[in-house]
Motif scaffolding. Structure first.
Motif, PDB file in Angstrom:
ATOM      1  N   TYR A 109      -4.961   7.279   6.873  1.00  0.00           N
ATOM      2  CA  TYR A 109      -5.460   8.243   7.862  1.00  0.00           C
ATOM      3  C   TYR A 109      -6.757   8.893   7.395  1.00  0.00           C
ATOM      4  O   TYR A 109      -7.690   9.076   8.177  1.00  0.00           O
TER       5      TYR A 109
ATOM      6  N   VAL B  26     -14.401   7.384  11.484  1.00  0.00           N
ATOM      7  CA  VAL B  26     -14.748   7.974  12.781  1.00  0.00           C
ATOM      8  C   VAL B  26     -15.830   9.032  12.586  1.00  0.00           C
ATOM      9  O   VAL B  26     -16.776   9.115  13.376  1.00  0.00           O
TER      10      VAL B  26
ATOM     11  N   ASP C  39     -14.789  10.231  23.312  1.00  0.00           N
ATOM     12  CA  ASP C  39     -13.668   9.424  22.835  1.00  0.00           C
ATOM     13  C   ASP C  39     -13.587   9.425  21.311  1.00  0.00           C
ATOM     14  O   ASP C  39     -12.508   9.353  20.733  1.00  0.00           O
ATOM     15  N   LEU C  40     -14.739   9.539  20.639  1.00  0.00           N
ATOM     16  CA  LEU C  40     -14.734   9.650  19.179  1.00  0.00           C
ATOM     17  C   LEU C  40     -14.111  10.972  18.742  1.00  0.00           C
ATOM     18  O   LEU C  40     -13.347  11.015  17.778  1.00  0.00           O
ATOM     19  N   TYR C  41     -14.425  12.034  19.473  1.00  0.00           N
ATOM     20  CA  TYR C  41     -13.817  13.332  19.157  1.00  0.00           C
ATOM     21  C   TYR C  41     -12.307  13.269  19.383  1.00  0.00           C
ATOM     22  O   TYR C  41     -11.531  13.823  18.608  1.00  0.00           O
ATOM     23  N   GLY C  42     -11.898  12.584  20.438  1.00  0.00           N
ATOM     24  CA  GLY C  42     -10.470  12.416  20.715  1.00  0.00           C
ATOM     25  C   GLY C  42      -9.782  11.649  19.604  1.00  0.00           C
ATOM     26  O   GLY C  42      -8.676  12.012  19.176  1.00  0.00           O
ATOM     27  N   GLN C  43     -10.441  10.579  19.136  1.00  0.00           N
ATOM     28  CA  GLN C  43      -9.886   9.803  18.023  1.00  0.00           C
ATOM     29  C   GLN C  43      -9.765  10.670  16.778  1.00  0.00           C
ATOM     30  O   GLN C  43      -8.761  10.612  16.062  1.00  0.00           O
ATOM     31  N   LEU C  44     -10.794  11.466  16.526  1.00  0.00           N
ATOM     32  CA  LEU C  44     -10.790  12.339  15.357  1.00  0.00           C
ATOM     33  C   LEU C  44      -9.648  13.356  15.441  1.00  0.00           C
ATOM     34  O   LEU C  44      -8.926  13.566  14.463  1.00  0.00           O
TER      35      LEU C  44
ATOM     36  N   ARG D 173      -9.522   6.387   7.898  1.00  0.00           N
ATOM     37  CA  ARG D 173      -9.863   6.254   9.317  1.00  0.00           C
ATOM     38  C   ARG D 173     -10.636   7.474   9.813  1.00  0.00           C
ATOM     39  O   ARG D 173     -11.570   7.340  10.600  1.00  0.00           O
TER      40      ARG D 173
ATOM     41  N   GLU E  26      -6.868  13.049  17.182  1.00  0.00           N
ATOM     42  CA  GLU E  26      -5.599  12.319  17.076  1.00  0.00           C
ATOM     43  C   GLU E  26      -5.295  11.952  15.621  1.00  0.00           C
ATOM     44  O   GLU E  26      -4.177  12.138  15.142  1.00  0.00           O
ATOM     45  N   LEU E  27      -6.301  11.467  14.906  1.00  0.00           N
ATOM     46  CA  LEU E  27      -6.111  11.096  13.505  1.00  0.00           C
ATOM     47  C   LEU E  27      -5.798  12.320  12.641  1.00  0.00           C
ATOM     48  O   LEU E  27      -4.976  12.256  11.728  1.00  0.00           O
TER      49      LEU E  27
END
Length: 117
Positions: free
Chosen positions: A91, A98, A3-8, A94, A10-11
């Motif tokens: 961004y 992350v 999920d952290l990779y997904g957040q990264l 953020r 996405e950001l």
């Protein structure tokens, strides 16, 4: 960790999109600034040819509707450009947060198969 990779991801996508907005709005701001200054200079020259004292020339010219509209367009495009710059900074912050979180998890040894790389 995924999920952290997904957040990264996405950001990063949001950052890239905002960079494009910043580029576009920056070009528009520069164009509007040039048009405003050109119109203002021409109006000042017109006023000087009429014999208007140089000290009040630019104030008279700024009172003209066409120049006021160009100034409004310039100010609006400047606001959009600066807001875009701020969004880019948010961004980037953020993404750093992350990334730091991923590094903490990675360094803690609680990494499952697949890891950070």
């Amino acid at each position: 960790m995924q999920d952290l990779y997904g957040q990264l991801d996405e950001l990063t996508d949001l950052l890239m999109a905002e960079l494009e907005v910043c580029r576009t709005s920056g070009c528009q701001y520069a164009e509007n600034e040039a048009e405003y200054r050109k119109a203002l200079r021409l109006a000042i020259l017109e006023e000087r040819q009429k014999g208007t004292p140089a000290t009040i020339t630019s104030d008279l010219c700024r009172g003209r509707e066409d120049i006021a509209e160009l100034k409004r367009l310039r100010d609006c495009s400047e606001a959009i450009y600066k807001a875009s710059q701020e969004a880019i900074n948010v961004y980037k912050l953020r993404i750093r947060m992350v990334d730091a979180q991923i590094t903490r998890v990675w360094n803690s040894g609680n990494v499952t198969q697949g890891g950070y790389l």
